[in-house]
Design an enzyme around this catalytic site. Structure first.
Site, short mmCIF file in Angstrom:
data_model
loop_
_atom_site.label_atom_id
_atom_site.label_comp_id
_atom_site.label_asym_id
_atom_site.label_seq_id
_atom_site.Cartn_x
_atom_site.Cartn_y
_atom_site.Cartn_z
N GLU A 80 49.30 41.47 40.68
CA GLU A 80 49.04 40.42 40.07
C GLU A 80 47.58 40.42 39.57
O GLU A 80 47.04 39.43 38.83
CB GLU A 80 48.96 39.15 41.41
CG GLU A 80 50.24 38.64 41.29
CD GLU A 80 50.45 37.63 42.32
OE1 GLU A 80 49.40 37.54 43.29
OE2 GLU A 80 51.10 36.60 42.38
N GLN A 127 49.53 49.89 23.60
CA GLN A 127 48.87 48.72 24.54
C GLN A 127 47.43 48.85 24.11
O GLN A 127 46.71 47.99 24.79
CB GLN A 127 49.50 48.57 25.92
CG GLN A 127 48.85 49.58 26.84
CD GLN A 127 49.45 49.25 28.07
OE1 GLN A 127 50.63 49.81 28.34
NE2 GLN A 127 48.96 48.46 29.10
N HIS A 155 47.53 50.44 43.19
CA HIS A 155 48.77 50.95 42.98
C HIS A 155 49.59 51.51 44.25
O HIS A 155 50.84 51.29 44.42
CB HIS A 155 48.58 52.07 42.01
CG HIS A 155 47.99 52.05 40.72
ND1 HIS A 155 46.64 52.41 40.49
CD2 HIS A 155 48.53 51.43 39.71
CE1 HIS A 155 46.20 52.10 39.33
NE2 HIS A 155 47.61 51.48 38.73
O1 PAF Z 1 49.55 47.28 34.19
C1 PAF Z 1 49.55 48.75 33.61
O2 PAF Z 1 49.07 49.54 34.23
C2 PAF Z 1 50.23 48.94 32.38
O3 PAF Z 1 50.07 47.64 31.38
C3 PAF Z 1 51.89 49.03 32.79
C4 PAF Z 1 52.51 47.90 33.24
C5 PAF Z 1 51.95 50.24 33.23
C6 PAF Z 1 52.37 49.34 31.30
O4 PAF Z 1 51.76 50.50 30.71
#
Ligand code: PAF
Length: 280
Positions: free
Chosen positions: A148, A61, A37
């Site tokens: 990626e 999600q 990150h």
């Molecule tokens: O990749 C992630 O951490 C998540 O899928 C995102 C893009 C922050 C969406 O909640």
């Protein structure tokens, strides 16, 4: 760095910046920030005037409630990482703020969201599109940065951006790996030491598969056999696909971009680990 938890305050702050001609970069995250990150945030800080990092553990999600429950939550240390990277705004809203009403929107971008993770985690990419589209509407960023590591996610998001006409530029950023080769992931903190010892075999075998000189199907099988022979690892799927559409390929000359995407169960819990390799 400002920590903002309301949409209204975020929009007011960004409106003022945009009026001054500032360019806005967005880095969407679910927190539990690691070096992967940090690399996205540093890149956004370099390329934009204002970097907004969202920290939101998006419930829509997660198709497995246990996965959501055990996901690491580390807001204080996340903010320290963001300060150090030079982000201007951490946006850390509550679930109620983002979803005052259940989100009933349905997104469908086959085959990007129906193959691989899409087939195994029903509703996952719909939830990703729900939150990412909301974040795009709330921040109206010039650029948005995605790792990626979640290769398929970027393909789905690109389709959503084209479909809904967002003006944002999607910036894919390379996977950051530990010295062992293991792709950095928030889930790595859940690995026991013995699991952490075997997990790097995933990328090692993927890398070795490039020099096997086998056909596509045989390469897939070779990777699966190699990894399944390591006690503690079990391949869920290994698919070699068109790197843009994510449709299966059967021959190396079938597409200009070809990528192998893998998910492996590691250890007793087990922890699901995702990785990929580019063949061309
Ligand atoms: O990749 C992630 O951490 C998540 O899928 C995102 C893009 C922050 C969406 O909640």
């Amino acid at each position: 760095m400002q920590v903002i938890d309301s949409i209204a305050q975020l929009q007011e702050t960004l409106r003022a910046e945009r009026a001054k001609g500032k360019r806005i970069g967005l880095v969407p995250t679910m927190g539990a920030l690691h070096e992967g990150h940090a690399s996205l945030v540093r890149r956004s800080v370099q390329e934009n005037d204002i970097t907004v990092v969202s920290i939101f553990l998006n419930p829509t999600q997660f198709n497995d409630p246990k996965d959501l429950e055990r996901y690491p939550r580390t807001l204080d240390s996340d903010c320290a990482v963001l300060e150090e990277c030079g982000a201007q705004i951490a946006f850390a809203p509550s679930v109620k703020e983002i979803y005052p009403e259940p989100d009933t929107r349905h997104f469908s971008y086959p085959p990007t969201d129906t193959v691989m993770e899409g087939a195994r985690r029903p509703g996952h990419f719909n939830g990703v599109c729900q939150i990412v589209s909301k974040l795009f509407m709330m921040t109206d960023p010039d650029r948005a940065y995605f790792g990626e590591k979640d290769y398929q996610q970027i393909a789905v998001i690109r389709r959503m951006v084209a479909d809904l006409g967002f003006r944002v530029e999607i910036v894919p950023c390379p996977v950051i790996r530990e010295a062992s080769g293991l792709a950095m992931s928030s889930r790595n903190t859940l690995l026991a030491p013995e699991e952490k010892a075997i997990a790097p075999s995933i990328y090692r075998i993927l890398s070795e598969s490039k020099s096997q000189n086998l056909g596509v199907a045989d390469t897939e099988q070779w990777v699966i056999d190699q990894l399944n022979s390591i006690p503690g690892l079990e391949v869920e799927y290994y698919n070699i696909v068109n790197g843009d559409t994510l449709a299966n390929v059967t021959a190396w000359d079938e597409a200009d971009s070809i990528v192998g995407c893998i998910t492996v169960y590691c250890g007793k819990t087990p922890i699901r680990l995702i990785d990929h390799i580019r063949y061309k």
